[in-house]
Design a protein around this motif. Sequence first.
Motif, PDB file in Angstrom:
ATOM      1  N   ALA A 115       0.438   4.194   1.463  1.00 30.54           N
ATOM      2  CA  ALA A 115       0.321   5.144   2.577  1.00 30.54           C
ATOM      3  C   ALA A 115       1.629   5.301   3.350  1.00 30.54           C
ATOM      4  CB  ALA A 115      -0.811   4.723   3.508  1.00 30.54           C
TER       5      ALA A 115
ATOM      6  N   GLU B 228      -4.919   5.522  -4.128  1.00 33.14           N
ATOM      7  CA  GLU B 228      -5.343   5.039  -2.812  1.00 33.14           C
ATOM      8  C   GLU B 228      -4.343   5.507  -1.773  1.00 33.14           C
ATOM      9  OE1 GLU B 228      -7.197   1.214  -2.360  1.00 33.14           O
ATOM     10  OE2 GLU B 228      -6.009   0.821  -0.566  1.00 33.14           O
ATOM     11  N   PRO B 229      -4.782   6.314  -0.831  1.00 32.12           N
ATOM     12  CA  PRO B 229      -6.155   6.475  -0.355  1.00 32.12           C
ATOM     13  C   PRO B 229      -7.036   7.486  -1.087  1.00 32.12           C
ATOM     14  CG  PRO B 229      -4.679   7.719   1.042  1.00 32.12           C
ATOM     15  CD  PRO B 229      -3.805   6.980   0.064  1.00 32.12           C
TER      16      PRO B 229
ATOM     17  N   SER C 144      -2.354  10.047   4.158  1.00 32.46           N
ATOM     18  CA  SER C 144      -1.383   8.978   4.404  1.00 32.46           C
ATOM     19  C   SER C 144      -0.829   9.080   5.818  1.00 32.46           C
ATOM     20  CB  SER C 144      -0.251   9.056   3.379  1.00 32.46           C
ATOM     21  OG  SER C 144      -0.728   8.852   2.066  1.00 32.46           O
TER      22      SER C 144
ATOM     23  N   ILE D  74      -3.376   7.770   8.223  1.00 33.15           N
ATOM     24  CA  ILE D  74      -3.397   6.299   8.224  1.00 33.15           C
ATOM     25  C   ILE D  74      -2.236   5.757   9.052  1.00 33.15           C
ATOM     26  CG2 ILE D  74      -3.039   4.254   6.776  1.00 33.15           C
ATOM     27  CD1 ILE D  74      -4.478   5.809   4.521  1.00 33.15           C
TER      28      ILE D  74
ATOM     29  N   ASP E  44       0.863  -1.179   0.000  1.00 33.79           N
ATOM     30  CA  ASP E  44       0.000   0.000   0.000  1.00 33.79           C
ATOM     31  C   ASP E  44       0.903   1.232   0.000  1.00 33.79           C
ATOM     32  OD1 ASP E  44      -1.666   2.220   1.560  1.00 33.79           O
ATOM     33  OD2 ASP E  44      -3.099   0.779   0.739  1.00 33.79           O
TER      34      ASP E  44
ATOM     35  N   GLU F 133     -10.605   5.562  -1.685  1.00 36.29           N
ATOM     36  CA  GLU F 133     -11.162   5.610  -0.337  1.00 36.29           C
ATOM     37  C   GLU F 133     -11.773   6.969   0.001  1.00 36.29           C
ATOM     38  OE1 GLU F 133      -8.315   2.184   1.640  1.00 36.29           O
ATOM     39  OE2 GLU F 133      -7.742   4.275   1.869  1.00 36.29           O
TER      40      GLU F 133
END
Length: 280
Positions: A94, A183-184, A272, A275, A92, A188
């Motif tokens: 983030a 993403e994010p 990010s 998160i 991912d 999202e």
Amino acid sequence: MARSVAVLGAGGKMGFRVTKKLFDAGYDLRAVEIGDVGRARLAEAGIKSVDTTTGLKGAEVVVLALPDNVIGKVAGEIAHHLAPGTMLLILDAAAPYADVLPKDRPDLTYFVGHPCHPPLYSTTTKGAERTDYHGGVAPQAIVCALMQGPEAHYAIGVEICEAMWSPVTKTHRVTVEQLAILEPGLSEMLAMCMIDIMAEAVDECANRYGIPREAAKDFLIGHLNVEIAMWFGYSPKVPSDAALRLLEFGKARIMQPNWREALSPKVVREASELIVHGKR
């Protein structure tokens, strides 16, 4: 000789799926898992779990199948065990975009990959593939980024990602920042936000206006099928003039005028950091 791959968090919900794929593909797999539940899950699949030191020794690629908020800490702890040229593969954008990976190891490769998940519209899916919404059974595209390391390592990262998320239809190359925008940002903050509002709107139809919930849901899902197909080019875009007028009428009441800023690098970096650190 099969490429050596260590997966940290191999028995977790996300980690197990990619670990099983790598195991089935015949890699020299080191499944690192510290939790009893995860170890039991691996054992049931015939996969032996190992400790971190054993898993990292000689590994060419280390997959961090871990929660975003611990990736920086774990990467910092294991970095001194890794030989120059080792690849850290993160699932991912983030944590990498929040800049938590070790800065004192320019000799390591940092690679980021993420699945797109099976598409809404496909002419090839059949049987069990039609109800595979996450991927692993149904074909899907993936997105990859080489954050740090030699260009030749991009192909290695793609190889591992395509094995983890097989069957893969297409691999898109982007930068880490672009992946974070997807993403994010796109998936999202924008898409999930709108989907959540649509689910709440179905409840509003039922609870406030007495429309049978199943009728409201069927009506919305059916219209989404048509509208997504038209707007994204799967069918001719032929909405009525009245519908287009109502589109602008609705957007003016629902959307913030500056909604596009949700996809800006500044906001995506804040997301990010939220998160990874739980705060901006």
